[in-house]
Scaffold this active site. Structure first.
Site, PDB file in Angstrom:
ATOM      1  N   HIS A 100     -13.144 -13.280   4.595  1.00 23.40           N
ATOM      2  CA  HIS A 100     -11.807 -12.973   5.113  1.00 23.40           C
ATOM      3  C   HIS A 100     -11.889 -12.502   6.562  1.00 23.40           C
ATOM      4  O   HIS A 100     -12.886 -11.897   6.974  1.00 23.40           O
ATOM      5  CB  HIS A 100     -11.138 -11.889   4.254  1.00 23.40           C
ATOM      6  CG  HIS A 100     -10.738 -12.368   2.896  1.00 23.40           C
ATOM      7  ND1 HIS A 100     -11.588 -12.325   1.824  1.00 23.40           N
ATOM      8  CD2 HIS A 100      -9.576 -12.905   2.445  1.00 23.40           C
ATOM      9  CE1 HIS A 100     -10.976 -12.821   0.755  1.00 23.40           C
ATOM     10  NE2 HIS A 100      -9.752 -13.183   1.099  1.00 23.40           N
ATOM     11  N   GLU A 199       1.293  -5.140   3.475  1.00 27.65           N
ATOM     12  CA  GLU A 199       2.357  -4.932   4.453  1.00 27.65           C
ATOM     13  C   GLU A 199       3.183  -3.688   4.114  1.00 27.65           C
ATOM     14  O   GLU A 199       3.249  -3.243   2.971  1.00 27.65           O
ATOM     15  CB  GLU A 199       3.316  -6.137   4.465  1.00 27.65           C
ATOM     16  CG  GLU A 199       2.691  -7.428   4.938  1.00 27.65           C
ATOM     17  CD  GLU A 199       1.687  -7.991   3.955  1.00 27.65           C
ATOM     18  OE1 GLU A 199       1.892  -7.858   2.726  1.00 27.65           O
ATOM     19  OE2 GLU A 199       0.672  -8.555   4.422  1.00 27.65           O
TER      20      GLU A 199
HETATM   21  I1  8IG Z   1      -3.422 -11.021  -3.926  1.00 32.49           I
HETATM   22  O1  8IG Z   1       1.176  -8.648  -0.991  1.00 32.49           O
HETATM   23  C1  8IG Z   1      -2.387 -10.425  -2.353  1.00 32.49           C
HETATM   24  N1  8IG Z   1      -2.862 -10.620  -1.147  1.00 32.49           N
HETATM   25  N2  8IG Z   1      -0.951  -9.553   2.940  1.00 32.49           N
HETATM   26  N3  8IG Z   1       0.136  -9.082   0.955  1.00 32.49           N
HETATM   27  C2  8IG Z   1      -0.946  -9.583   1.623  1.00 32.49           C
HETATM   28  N4  8IG Z   1      -1.987 -10.104   1.008  1.00 32.49           N
HETATM   29  C3  8IG Z   1      -1.958 -10.142  -0.325  1.00 32.49           C
HETATM   30  C4  8IG Z   1      -0.896  -9.644  -1.080  1.00 32.49           C
HETATM   31  C5  8IG Z   1       0.215  -9.089  -0.399  1.00 32.49           C
HETATM   32  N5  8IG Z   1      -1.189  -9.843  -2.371  1.00 32.49           N
END
Ligand code: 8IG
Length: 278
Positions: A100, A199
């Site tokens: 990531h 977020e």
């Molecule tokens: I699984 O709600 C997962 N990955 N940014 N926001 C973001 N990444 C995520 C989320 C989420 N759920």
């Protein structure tokens, strides 16, 4: 001489495409499969797909392949598998985890799997992820086709004056194939945030205002790199949680893992049926 594998690779001091060629050669050597056809990157909730797709010809630890690192996320498998796709003579190259952007290894590391897939012969790549949903009708466990993305990382995997057209980045043709398996599949725009935090509710409202339906921390940078090398892209998200502020409950990674586990069987069935038709 080959480049040492695992954490020993400093992406800043190598040609990332040469490293992808080395990785592909090592995968061919270790698996005995000289050429792969379709690559899959399995995100949260999609991990069981490899088992449903066909016979595993080889399972390789990430650390054995130049430039790949072990899984950094709980619930991801740190292996690269070669699977003969049942009912076809094609081979899938399956990445059980991804690097990531938030890990800080740089964008070259993030897209190394994509470039390796191309170097291994693949013409198609399936990018999957677990993500937050902005549409309250998408309960946790709903798979959604990615129709387009918003890259909110302020970065690119491409370097220098590399001007790549991103129209139809997520192949309309492949989305049709997916809908021929399940006509009820919804589609939406995926916004990649940097993470690793989720977020705020205000950021989710912003994302909605600028056109997002899904929020996550992967895929967009990989898709750009995939288009650059000419791979045809299918993107599928699993909504594992309502994005922050969409429902009353706060987000937790445990919720994400649980929703992924719950949906894993259905996702694996769906995706393996789609891949057989690609
Ligand atoms: I699984 O709600 C997962 N990955 N940014 N926001 C973001 N990444 C995520 C989320 C989420 N759920």
């Amino acid at each position: 001489m080959t480049t040492p594998s695992s954490a020993a690779v400093n992406f800043d001091s190598v040609d990332p495409f040469a490293l992808a060629d080395e990785a592909a050669a090592e995968i061919a050597r270790l698996s005995g499969v000289q050429r792969h056809d379709i690559a899959l990157v399995l995100g949260s909730g999609w991990g069981d797909t490899a088992d449903r797709l066909g016979e595993t010809v080889a399972s390789i630890d990430n650390e054995q392949v130049p430039g790949f690192a072990k899984a950094a996320v709980a619930g991801h498998k740190g292996t690269i598998r070669s699977v003969r796709i049942e009912g076809t003579d094609k081979h899938a190259l399956i990445f059980g985890t991804r690097t990531h952007y938030y890990e800080g290894r740089g964008v070259r590391a993030v897209v190394h799997g994509v470039r390796t897939a191309k170097a291994a012969g693949c013409e198609t790549i399936v990018l999957t992820n677990g993500c937050g949903g902005l549409n309250p009708e998408w309960a946790p466990g709903t798979p959604v086709l990615i129709s387009d993305h918003l890259n909110l990382t302020a970065n690119s995997p491409l370097e220098g004056a590399t001007f790549v057209d991103l129209t139809d980045l997520y192949s309309a043709r492949l989305r049709e194939v997916a809908r021929s398996v399940d006509p009820s599949l919804a589609e939406g725009v995926y916004a990649q945030f940097r993470g690793p935090h989720y977020e705020t509710p205000a950021e989710v409202r912003m994302a909605k205002t600028i056109g997002a339906d899904l929020v996550g921390m992967s895929t967009a940078l990989e898709a750009i790199a995939a288009r650059h090398v000419g791979l045809e892209i299918l993107g599928i998200s699993l909504v594992t949680n309502a994005a922050a502020g969409i429902s009353e409950v706060p987000l937790s990674h445990q919720e994400v893992i649980d929703a992924g586990k719950e949906a894993a069987g259905r996702c694996a069935d769906l995706l393996s049926q789609i891949v057989r038709k690609l």
